[in-house]
Design an enzyme around this catalytic site. Structure first.
Site, PDB file in Angstrom:
ATOM      1  CG  LEU A  57      -2.142  -0.848   1.303  1.00 36.31           C
ATOM      2  CD1 LEU A  57      -2.909  -0.566   2.592  1.00 36.31           C
ATOM      3  CD2 LEU A  57      -3.044  -0.669   0.101  1.00 36.31           C
ATOM      4  CG  ASP A  58       1.150   4.020  -3.256  1.00 37.32           C
ATOM      5  OD1 ASP A  58       2.056   3.186  -3.448  1.00 37.32           O
ATOM      6  OD2 ASP A  58       0.478   4.522  -4.175  1.00 37.32           O
ATOM      7  NE  ARG A  59       4.991   9.041   2.747  1.00 43.96           N
ATOM      8  CZ  ARG A  59       4.377  10.194   3.042  1.00 43.96           C
ATOM      9  NH1 ARG A  59       3.838  10.377   4.228  1.00 43.96           N
ATOM     10  NH2 ARG A  59       4.330  11.158   2.154  1.00 43.96           N
ATOM     11  CB  THR A 116      -2.984   4.087   0.118  1.00 39.73           C
ATOM     12  OG1 THR A 116      -2.685   4.664  -1.150  1.00 39.73           O
ATOM     13  CG2 THR A 116      -4.292   3.306   0.018  1.00 39.73           C
ATOM     14  NE  ARG A 163      -1.783   8.228  -6.554  1.00 45.07           N
ATOM     15  CZ  ARG A 163      -0.528   8.350  -6.133  1.00 45.07           C
ATOM     16  NH1 ARG A 163       0.119   7.300  -5.634  1.00 45.07           N
ATOM     17  NH2 ARG A 163       0.079   9.521  -6.207  1.00 45.07           N
TER      18      ARG A 163
END
Length: 337
Positions: free
Chosen positions: A144-146, A148, A251
């Site tokens: 997971l992106d930071r 998110t 995104r």
């Protein structure tokens, strides 16, 4: 030739840096070139910068020198040295949504990196999990992106993590995200089927582009609510179901559909915002354009096979408080989940 350090010791080149970012190669990267692996792990770095780090700031347990072309193997361990500087703060507390010993699922807060990076070492989920679960080996099975927030699935032991990673790699895990996008979707249900790739055609090295030579990528979207932001812009709350698992897929697909995500520094109103953000030089105009200090993406639901029993497990994390507050501040009758 350099002299190998005693077995069990970490060899360190003669440089002044004092902070190590450690890596242990996962099974799915076996056979990759070392420079390509590090570019995958630290995506904001150029290939030239990665090759410099390998030559001057990489250490191994046995003192062996590695080259950019070195083929890595599962379990190989090494570390990169970086300048000692204050590490950015991150929220280290997280809610445990599910824990039966084999499967651990947490609700990750926005701003918490999952793994160590060039900027984060101690303030990561993996470090926080070691402190939260002493004596256990809790490892994430996906990324997971930071920025998110939401559900992060982990194995309670290495063998469980391996099984879960395989499920994610094979596309057997059903993931549903919530996103708040700027714009008015023409339909309540739509799909973006557009290949994505890193083309180098952007000022931001990690930005994905829709490109004919990219990898097949598909995301299904469903409008859950339509409102108007305080600044008068139309916004929509979307359930996003990625059919594939590309970098930044949701995104990038929303940007391609003309519905940029609220708060997105890379795919939002101006890609140079990301450059200014990395230099800690955001302007007041940037903050107004973004509307939120982080991108409005939340990992909402997971449906996956239990790593031991193989029974289907369904889990959900409510929309993160900051995104819920933004949505509630928007005018409109339609509610979200």
């Amino acid at each position: 030739m350099s002299q190998a350090a005693p077995r069990g010791k970490w060899y360190r080149p003669a440089v002044a840096e004092q902070v190590r970012v450690r890596f242990t190669v996962e099974e799915n990267y076996a056979g990759w070139r070392l420079d390509r692996y590090l570019q995958e792990k630290i995506r904001r770095l150029s290939r030239e910068r990665v090759q410099f780090l390998i030559a001057h700031r990489l250490e191994t347990a046995d003192g062996r020198r590695l080259k950019p072309s070195t083929r890595i193997t599962a379990g190989m361990a090494f570390a990169l040295l970086r300048d000692a500087e204050p590490e950015p703060e991150a929220p280290l507390d997280f809610a445990v949504v599910h824990d039966d010993g084999a499967l651990v699922v947490v609700d990750k807060p926005a701003g918490l990196p999952v793994h160590p990076t060039a900027r984060y070492s101690a303030n990561t989920f993996t470090s926080a999990a070691k402190a939260r679960f002493p004596g256990r080996k809790i490892d994430p099975a996906h990324r997971l992106d930071r920025e998110t927030s939401g559900l992060l699935a982990c194995g309670g032991a290495p063998e469980h993590t391996t099984r879960l990673k395989k499920e994610f790699a094979l596309g057997r895990v059903e993931k549903t995200y919530l996103a708040i996008a700027v714009g008015a979707p023409a339909e309540d249900r739509f799909e973006v089927d557009a290949p994505l790739g890193l083309t180098g055609a952007s000022a931001v090295r990690v930005r994905m582009h829709v490109h004919a030579a990219g990898l097949p990528s598909c995301t299904a979207f469903e409008v859950l609510g339509r409102r108007v932001a305080p600044d008068g812009a139309p916004v929509a709350l979307l359930a996003c179901r990625p059919r594939t698992g590309r970098q930044h897929q949701i995104r990038a697909h929303l940007h391609h559909a003309g519905l940029p995500m609220v708060g997105d520094k890379i795919y939002g109103p101006d890609e140079w915002i990301f450059d200014r953000f990395t230099r800690r030089a955001l302007t007041d105009e940037d903050r107004v354009a973004l509307r939120l200090p982080r991108h409005a993406l939340h990992a909402w639901r997971l449906a996956l096979a239990h790593p031991v029993t193989r029974e289907r497990v369904l889990l959900e994390a409510p929309l993160a408080p900051d995104l819920a507050a933004f949505w509630e501040a928007c005018a409109g009758p339609e509610a979200g989940p």
